[in-house]
Design a protein around this motif. Structure first.
Motif, short mmCIF file in Angstrom:
data_model
loop_
_atom_site.label_atom_id
_atom_site.label_comp_id
_atom_site.label_asym_id
_atom_site.label_seq_id
_atom_site.Cartn_x
_atom_site.Cartn_y
_atom_site.Cartn_z
N GLN A 1 0.84 -1.20 0.00
CA GLN A 1 0.00 0.00 0.00
C GLN A 1 0.87 1.25 0.00
N ASN A 2 1.98 1.20 0.72
CA ASN A 2 2.91 2.32 0.75
C ASN A 2 3.53 2.54 -0.63
N ALA A 3 3.92 1.45 -1.30
CA ALA A 3 4.49 1.55 -2.65
C ALA A 3 3.50 2.24 -3.59
N TYR A 4 2.26 1.83 -3.49
CA TYR A 4 1.19 2.43 -4.29
C TYR A 4 1.08 3.94 -4.01
N GLU A 5 1.06 4.31 -2.72
CA GLU A 5 0.93 5.72 -2.34
C GLU A 5 2.13 6.55 -2.79
N ILE A 6 3.34 5.96 -2.72
CA ILE A 6 4.52 6.68 -3.19
C ILE A 6 4.36 7.03 -4.66
N ILE A 7 3.92 6.07 -5.45
CA ILE A 7 3.76 6.31 -6.89
C ILE A 7 2.61 7.28 -7.16
#
Length: 118
Positions: free
Chosen positions: A93-99
């Motif tokens: 979820q964090n990876a998604y939010e970073i992008i």
């Protein structure tokens, strides 16, 4: 756990998938990659993370800098169960939010509206 990881990535707003080389599923938001999962065991999972997370993660057993993407703070789990399911979910979820945070404002706004209606 493999199916749960796939379902989680697919469930995030505005995510599209692409199968590469017959053995890898890639997850994009706004045409930018945030996660890759090998479709064959041992189901390696690669994802974007922050610089701090990158250094913390690669110090753990079974987690390495992702081939070809490490300079962009990507890690690879040698197998999906390297991390507990809840921890992996948080990182994805964090990876998604970073992008999402790197997308143009109009795309971010559209994604936030999708989240609000979900």
């Amino acid at each position: 756990m493999f199916d749960h990881t796939l379902d989680l990535c697919r469930s995030l707003p505005a995510v599209i998938t692409e199968k590469k080389w017959d053995n890898e599923l890639r997850f994009y938001v706004g045409e930018k990659l945030f996660c890759m999962i090998s479709l064959e065991p041992p189901h390696r999972v690669s994802f974007k993370c922050s610089q701090n997370q990158f250094h913390q993660l690669i110090s753990r057993p079974g987690i390495v800098p992702a081939p070809h993407l490490a300079r962009y703070h990507w890690v690879q789990l040698k197998q999906e169960d390297t991390l507990p399911a809840t921890e992996l979910e948080t990182f994805l979820q964090n990876a998604y939010e970073i992008i999402v945070s790197t997308l143009p404002p109009y795309e971010q706004e559209a994604i936030h509206k999708m989240k609000a209606h979900a």
